[in-house]
Design a protein around this motif. Structure first.
Motif, PDB file in Angstrom:
ATOM      1  N   HIS A  24       0.840  -1.201   0.000  1.00 38.86           N
ATOM      2  CA  HIS A  24       0.000   0.000   0.000  1.00 38.86           C
ATOM      3  C   HIS A  24       0.877   1.255   0.000  1.00 38.86           C
ATOM      4  CE1 HIS A  24      -3.240  -2.622   1.361  1.00 38.86           C
ATOM      5  NE2 HIS A  24      -2.432  -3.034   2.325  1.00 38.86           N
ATOM      6  N   ALA A  25       0.329   2.312  -0.577  1.00 40.27           N
ATOM      7  CA  ALA A  25       0.970   3.633  -0.472  1.00 40.27           C
ATOM      8  C   ALA A  25      -0.103   4.624  -0.059  1.00 40.27           C
ATOM      9  CB  ALA A  25       1.590   4.037  -1.802  1.00 40.27           C
ATOM     10  N   PHE A  26       0.281   5.570   0.792  1.00 35.07           N
ATOM     11  CA  PHE A  26      -0.654   6.604   1.257  1.00 35.07           C
ATOM     12  C   PHE A  26       0.005   7.958   1.063  1.00 35.07           C
ATOM     13  CE2 PHE A  26      -0.970   2.791   3.782  1.00 35.07           C
ATOM     14  CZ  PHE A  26      -2.341   2.529   3.861  1.00 35.07           C
ATOM     15  N   TYR A  46       5.975  -0.429   7.999  1.00 34.55           N
ATOM     16  CA  TYR A  46       5.623   0.949   7.639  1.00 34.55           C
ATOM     17  C   TYR A  46       6.908   1.683   7.272  1.00 34.55           C
ATOM     18  CZ  TYR A  46       1.543  -0.384  10.364  1.00 34.55           C
ATOM     19  OH  TYR A  46       0.454  -1.053  10.848  1.00 34.55           O
ATOM     20  N   THR A  47       6.871   2.411   6.165  1.00 28.14           N
ATOM     21  CA  THR A  47       8.040   3.207   5.764  1.00 28.14           C
ATOM     22  C   THR A  47       7.570   4.600   5.389  1.00 28.14           C
ATOM     23  OG1 THR A  47       9.105   1.231   4.876  1.00 28.14           O
ATOM     24  CG2 THR A  47      10.001   3.352   4.159  1.00 28.14           C
ATOM     25  N   LEU A 105       3.642   7.422   2.769  1.00 26.47           N
ATOM     26  CA  LEU A 105       3.764   6.281   3.693  1.00 26.47           C
ATOM     27  C   LEU A 105       3.542   5.010   2.883  1.00 26.47           C
ATOM     28  CD1 LEU A 105       3.820   4.923   6.514  1.00 26.47           C
ATOM     29  CD2 LEU A 105       1.386   5.441   6.714  1.00 26.47           C
ATOM     30  N   LEU A 106       4.477   4.068   3.013  1.00 27.78           N
ATOM     31  CA  LEU A 106       4.318   2.760   2.376  1.00 27.78           C
ATOM     32  C   LEU A 106       4.032   1.759   3.476  1.00 27.78           C
ATOM     33  CD1 LEU A 106       7.474   2.846   0.060  1.00 27.78           C
ATOM     34  CD2 LEU A 106       5.120   3.495  -0.537  1.00 27.78           C
ATOM     35  N   SER A 107       3.232   0.764   3.162  1.00 24.22           N
ATOM     36  CA  SER A 107       2.968  -0.234   4.196  1.00 24.22           C
ATOM     37  C   SER A 107       2.783  -1.619   3.598  1.00 24.22           C
ATOM     38  CB  SER A 107       1.728   0.166   5.000  1.00 24.22           C
ATOM     39  OG  SER A 107       1.474  -0.829   5.960  1.00 24.22           O
ATOM     40  N   GLU A 108       3.168  -2.599   4.402  1.00 27.50           N
ATOM     41  CA  GLU A 108       3.029  -4.001   4.002  1.00 27.50           C
ATOM     42  C   GLU A 108       1.919  -4.688   4.781  1.00 27.50           C
ATOM     43  OE1 GLU A 108       4.601  -5.159   1.493  1.00 27.50           O
ATOM     44  OE2 GLU A 108       5.959  -3.455   1.254  1.00 27.50           O
TER      45      GLU A 108
END
Ligand SMILES: Cc1ncc(COP(=O)(O)O)c(C=O)c1O
Length: 446
Positions: free
Chosen positions: A78-80, A213-214, A231-234
Motif C-alpha cells: 500500500h501507499a498513502f 511501515y516506511t 507512507l508505504l505499508s506491508e
C-alpha cells in the motif's frame, strides 16, 4: 492520467466557470493578491476535494489509482499520500501498529513527531542508544545487537528506526528489519531524509527493506512541495492506517502538494539517478579535515562542517557567496545539496571549506533519559512551570527539543537531569530555539 496532469486539466477546463465551492479565493478570482504573489497557475490549481477530485480521507477515484501506482513503483502493498509531512506518517504508523499501552522502542535520535503517536496510544517508549561522533557532536547509527537484545528483554511489539540520521548516516536496514521481524516486532522506518536513496553511490533505498511501515519524506529529500510525503505499508488491512491518517490530517488536503508527491515519485524513478549524481559530485568538492566523513554507508549529498565559530563563518559564507545552509549550530553547519546541484556553483567556495582546520569538538554521547511516566500520563497530569535551573530531578510535562532538527532532549514523562539543564542552557545561549522552554522556564509534573 497522472494526478498532476489531471489537476492541471481540471483547473484549465473550469477556468471561466462559476466556482461556488471551496476554497473562497475561487482560483484567485476572489483574491487577486494570491495570484500576484504565487502566480496564476498555482492558485488555479489550489483545490481540494471537489468534482472529480477524490477524497483523501477514503480514496476511491483518482487518488486511489495514483496511490496504487506509487505502491507499484516501490513494490509495496500500500501507499498513502501524506498531506502533512512525514510527521503524519510517523503518527499514523504508531497508531496503527501499537496496541493500547504497548511498548515501543524508539531511537535516541527520534523526531518529535513520534510523541503524537505515543499520546494517541498511551504507549510506553523505551529509548535505545544511537552511536555518536564526538568530534562533530552528532548521532551516527544504532548498535543492532543491542537493539535486538532490548527487544527481547522488553518484549516491545513495535520498533521505530530512523534511517538515515538527519546528517545522513545509514545502516544495514534490510538486515535490521528482518531480524526484528523474526523476533515478532512490527517495524516502522522513518526515512524522512532518505527518499532519494537507492541510486548509484547512495545507501540502500528505505522502501527496499519492506518494513511494515516506511515513511518517505519526499518534500525534505526527494524534491516534492512542502510538506508532501508518502507512507508505504506491508500490512494486510490498511483501514487502521487510514484511520490514523484521518485523525491527524486535515480534511482539506492541498491537491498541488499531493500531485507533487506523485510527480516526484515519477521523476525520481525516471531521472533520479542523474539528479542525485549531480548533487553527489557537487557535494564531493566539499571535503577536508573539517568535513564529517563517517565510515560506512552515508548520504554523500549532505555535508556537515565543523568550524569553531559556526554562526560567524556561516555569515561570511552568506555575504561572500550567498550560501544559505540547512542548519547552523554553535560549531557546525549542515549543507544539503538536494537534487541536480550544479558543480560549478560549488567551486568558488569549496576551498574556503577545504582549508578549515580539523574538527575538534568533544561532545560526549547524550545519556538515555529515565522514563518515569508515559508521555500521555505526563502530558495530562497537573503541571507547574519552574525555572530551568530549578528543574533538576523533576519529571517533564512536555517535550524539550532544540529545533531544527526537533530531536527531543527530554520527552514528557522523563526525569530532567543536570546534563539536560546544562545542555539546554548552552543551546539556548547559542541562539537555538528550544521547543518547550520559555523565559519562565519549563513545565513539569506537579
Ligand atoms: C527524522 C525525522 N522524521 C520526521 C520528521 C518530520 O517531518 P515533516 O516535517 O515532514 O513532518 C523530521 C523533520 O525534521 C525528521 O527529521
Amino acid at each position: 492520467m497522472n494526478l498532476w496532469q489531471l489537476l492541471e486539466q481540471h483547473a484549465e477546463r473550469h477556468t471561466g466557470d462559476v466556482r461556488l465551492h471551496l476554497p473562497a479565493h475561487r482560483g484567485g478570482d476572489g483574491m487577486p493578491e494570491l495570484v500576484a504573489v504565487f502566480g496564476e497557475r498555482y492558485v488555479r490549481q489550489d483545490l481540494t476535494e471537489v468534482g472529480e477530485l477524490d477524497d483523501l480521507a477514503e480514496p476511491r477515484g483518482v487518488l486511489a489509482a495514483s496511490e496504487r501506482e506509487v505502491a507499484g513503483v516501490y513494490g509495496a502493498r500500500h501507499a498513502f499520500f501524506l498531506s502533512q509531512g512525514s510527521s503524519q506518517g510517523v503518527v499514523a504508523s504508531l497508531y496503527a501498529a501499537t496496541p493500547p499501552g504497548g511498548i515501543v522502542l524508539l531511537p535516541q535520535n527520534c523526531h518529535r513527531s513520534a510523541l503524537q503517536g505515543l499520546l494517541l496510544t498511551g504507549a510506553r517508549p523505551v529509548f535505545y542508544p544511537v552511536g555518536g561522533d564526538r568530534r562533530f557532536g552528532v548521532f551516527t547509527r544504532p548498535d543492532l545487537d543491542h537493539l535486538e537484545q532490548l527487544q527481547r528483554t522488553t518484549g516491545a511489539g513495535v520498533v521505530l528506526l530512523v534511517y538515515p540520521s538527519y546528517e545522513g548516516v545509514a545502516f544495514p536496514l534490510r538486515e535490521t528489519v528482518e531480524r526484528l521481524r523474526q523476533l515478532g516486532a512490527t517495524t516502522i522506518v522513518d526515512a524522512a531524509h532518505g527518499s532519494h536513496f537507492g541510486h548509484r553511490g547512495l545507501p540502500f533505498h528505505p522502501a527496499e527493506a519492506h518494513a511494515d511501515y516506511t515513511v518517505l519524506g519526499l518534500h525534505k529529500s526527494g524534491g516534492a512541495l512542502t510538506p508532501g510525503a508518502l507512507l508505504l505499508s506491508e500490512v494486510e488491512d490498511p483501514s487502521r492506517v487510514r484511520e490514523g491518517l484521518r485523525l491527524v490530517g486535515t480534511s482539506s488536503p492541498s491537491y498541488p502538494v499531493l500531485a507533487s508527491v506523485a510527480l516526484t515519485v515519477h521523476v525520481l524513478r525516471e531521472t533520479g539517478e542523474r539528479r542525485v549524481e549531480a548533487s553527489r559530485e557537487a557535494a564531493g568538492l566539499i571535503r577536508g579535515p573539517a568535513v564529517f566523513a563517517p565510515t560506512g554507508a552515508h548520504d554523500p549529498t549532505r555535508r556537515l562542517i565543523y568550524v569553531e565559530d559556526a554562526p560567524r563563518f556561516a555569515e561570511k559564507l552568506y555575504r561572500r557567496f550567498g550560501i544559505l545552509p540547512e542548519y547552523v549550530s554553535t560549531e557546525t553547519i549542515l549543507l544539503l545539496f538536494g537534487l541536480g546541484f550544479p558543480t560549478e556553483r560549488v567551486r568558488p567556495w569549496a576551498r574556503a571549506i577545504q582549508e578549515l582546520p580539523p574538527a575538534r569538538g568533544d561532545v560526549p554521547p547524550p545519556p538515555l533519559g529515565e522514563g518515569v511516566l508515559t508521555p500521555r500520563d505526563a502530558m495530562l497530569a497537573r503541571r507547574v512551570r519552574v525555572p530551568l535551573e530549578r528543574a533538576v530531578g523533576e519529571v517533564a510535562a512536555s517535550l524539550l527539543a532544540p529545533s531544527p532538527p526537533g530531536i527531543p532532549l527530554v520527552w514528557p514523562g522523563q526525569r530532567i537531569t543536570e546534563w539536560t539543564v546544562a545542555t539546554l542552557t548552552a543551546a539556548a545561549r547559542g541562539g537555538q530555539v528550544i521547543l518547550g522552554l520559555s523565559s519562565e522556564g519549563v513545565e513539569v509534573v506537579a
